[in-house]
Design an enzyme around this catalytic site. Structure first.
Site, PDB file in Angstrom:
ATOM      1  N   GLU A   4       6.390  16.225  87.931  1.00 13.50           N
ATOM      2  CA  GLU A   4       6.124  17.663  87.566  1.00 13.50           C
ATOM      3  C   GLU A   4       4.689  17.996  87.734  1.00 13.50           C
ATOM      4  OE1 GLU A   4       9.527  18.183  83.958  1.00 13.50           O
ATOM      5  OE2 GLU A   4       7.587  17.044  83.322  1.00 13.50           O
TER       6      GLU A   4
ATOM      7  N   TRP B 251       6.890  14.956  74.640  1.00 16.34           N
ATOM      8  CA  TRP B 251       8.235  15.579  74.549  1.00 16.34           C
ATOM      9  C   TRP B 251       8.941  14.939  73.539  1.00 16.34           C
ATOM     10  CZ3 TRP B 251       9.022  20.239  75.823  1.00 16.34           C
ATOM     11  CH2 TRP B 251       8.471  20.881  76.682  1.00 16.34           C
TER      12      TRP B 251
ATOM     13  N   PHE C  78       8.535  29.680  84.197  1.00 14.71           N
ATOM     14  CA  PHE C  78       8.066  28.191  83.884  1.00 14.71           C
ATOM     15  C   PHE C  78       6.588  28.070  84.583  1.00 14.71           C
ATOM     16  CE2 PHE C  78      11.895  25.122  83.348  1.00 14.71           C
ATOM     17  CZ  PHE C  78      12.128  26.056  82.176  1.00 14.71           C
TER      18      PHE C  78
ATOM     19  N   ASP D 124       2.965  23.030  78.519  1.00 18.29           N
ATOM     20  CA  ASP D 124       1.937  22.977  79.723  1.00 18.29           C
ATOM     21  C   ASP D 124       0.774  24.118  79.946  1.00 18.29           C
ATOM     22  OD1 ASP D 124       4.038  21.216  80.091  1.00 18.29           O
ATOM     23  OD2 ASP D 124       4.668  22.048  82.168  1.00 18.29           O
TER      24      ASP D 124
END
Length: 457
Positions: A201, A284, A79, A24
């Site tokens: 997300e 992913w 994160f 990300d």
């Protein structure tokens, strides 16, 4: 991973780390004449305890790689999150006339080996744009929840304060603050109105103007699932009243910012005059197996974001790749390619196909089909034996209906191992990786279309 015998797939226009893994994009912020890009990072070319990678640029193409900005600590892994330029020093971290860059990120703490975790929000600041100091009062938003992450901070024009939107499992939550340290909840959105599978997300919220009217756009990256070909970024249009987002309900199915297989977790820059987005250009499902050697994964080209009122789809997000400083004018073109970095402009009407091919018989195809759908097909584009899902048609061939019926124009960018296609003023975009054994060296066209090749400046 050994890099012996691996062909060089590293892009030139798309951002990659010097080595290691990235996913990300985080903390996109423009300050003091520089674009700052942070990203989820691990020093080996595979996912691991997350850090924040850091690089800066003055043109969004050439990047200076800087020291890792944030490393894991007692609160957990670092994160995803965002960053702002606190020009008025509302945080109090500024010193000697220097305004700070403030990063807000998720502290992810694994509790045991069962998969249990808790996620909290923390902040760090920098006065030189390079070195970051974590706030001694972290976490600024404590929590015991597993899915409570990816804070996107923005300036709230209705309350003259900071606001943040956070992903919370099956919805988002909004919080407000005057100093970026103390936060109060102001509202929620969801799960009503969502049409996509996946854990929510990496949200983003921002205004755009179309037909003289301001609309707010909410981006939501939907966690990996088969229905979405791995993972995609959904968007909603509506309004923001300073407390929460309200969807206008114009869509009756999931609407995604990209129809391709490799654009996820995209967020926009803070501090730019035009709204610019960067996404993670991988998936992913197979990212950890891609044959790229010392580095793993890359970012999309930065894209200008706008809303367009289309004749068949109403209001739709549209994208303009920021490559104008790279590609020069068109050059004479006989169907032969001499570079692994190029842009094609294709104009046509009705069905047409453009095929990139090499001497190994591998080919990547894109165009418009008989049902007026834009499409890409990488099924025979190159190596696909590194992952069984990458080799499936479900992750190789995709088509989406156009929002127009008339003539069309495609802008297609190829950069060693990644493609980005934009059609109809950017109202459809397709991002896809591909790994040909040898470079594509030929372009062929079928149907009523004309191709122009743009040289690399």
């Amino acid at each position: 991973m050994s890099t012996k015998g691996i062909r060089d797939f590293r892009p030139e226009l798309h951002f990659t780390p010097k080595s290691g893994w990235i996913n990300d994009p985080n903390g996109l912020v423009y300050a003091d004449g520089k674009y700052h890009l942070f990203a989820q990072y691990y020093p080996e070319p595979q996912w691991g305890p997350m850090h924040w990678y850091h690089a800066t640029s003055t043109d969004l193409i050439h990047w200076e790689h800087l020291p890792v900005a944030l490393e894991p600590d007692e609160l957990g892994f670092i994160f995803s999150g965002s960053a702002v330029y606190d020009k008025d020093n509302t945080s109090g971290f500024g010193k000697d006339g220097k305004a700070p860059i403030i990063a807000m990120y998720t502290s992810h703490l694994n509790l045991d080996n069962s998969g249990l975790a808790k996620e909290q929000q923390s902040i760090a600041y920098s006065l030189d744009g390079v070195h970051f100091t974590k706030y001694e009062g972290n976490p600024v938003l404590p929590s015991d929840r597993k899915d409570f992450r990816d804070p996107k901070v923005f300036r709230n024009p209705f309350k003259d304060c900071w606001s943040v939107v956070l992903a919370a499992g099956d919805h988002v939550e909004f919080y407000a603050s005057q100093d970026l340290k103390h936060w109060e909840k102001t509202g929620e959105f969801g799960p009503e109105g969502n049409y996509s599978q996946g854990v929510w997300e990496c949200p983003d919220l921002f205004p755009l103007v179309v037909n003289g009217e301001e609309k707010w756009v909410l981006l939501l990256s939907m966690g990996g699932n088969e229905e979405n070909h791995g993972a995609r970024t959904q968007y909603f249009t509506g309004s923001f009243d300073g407390n929460s987002f309200t969807c206008d309900g114009q869509f009756t199915q999931p609407e995604f910012i990209d129809a391709g297989f490799d654009n996820y977790a995209g967020v926009t820059f803070f501090g730019t005059q035009e709204r610019l987005l960067v996404g993670w250009a991988c998936n992913w499902v197979y990212a950890h197996k891609t044959p790229t050697g010392e580095y793993c994964c890359q970012m999309t080209i930065p894209r200008a974001v706008k809303l367009i009122d289309t004749p068949k789809g109403g209001l739709r997000l549209a994208w303009e790749p920021k490559d104008s400083t790279v590609f020069g004018g068109t050059e004479s073109f006989d169907g032969t390619l001499y570079s692994e970095v190029f842009k094609l402009t294709v104009t046509g009407s009705g069905a047409a196909a453009v095929t990139l091919s090499n001497d190994k018989g591998q080919s990547f195809v894109f165009g418009v089909d008989d049902e007026n759908r834009a499409y890409i097909d990488r099924a025979k584009g190159g190596a696909n034996d590194f992952d069984e899902n990458f080799a499936r048609d479900w992750y190789s061939q995709i088509a989406e209906p156009r929002f127009y019926d008339d003539e069309w124009e495609i802008e297609f960018i190829f950069d060693h191992s990644i493609t980005e296609m934009f059609i109809d003023y950017g109202t459809r975009a397709f991002t896809s990786t591909v790994y040909p054994d040898t470079p594509y060296n030929k372009v062929t066209v079928s149907g009523n279309a004309e191709v122009k090749l743009h040289s690399l400046s």
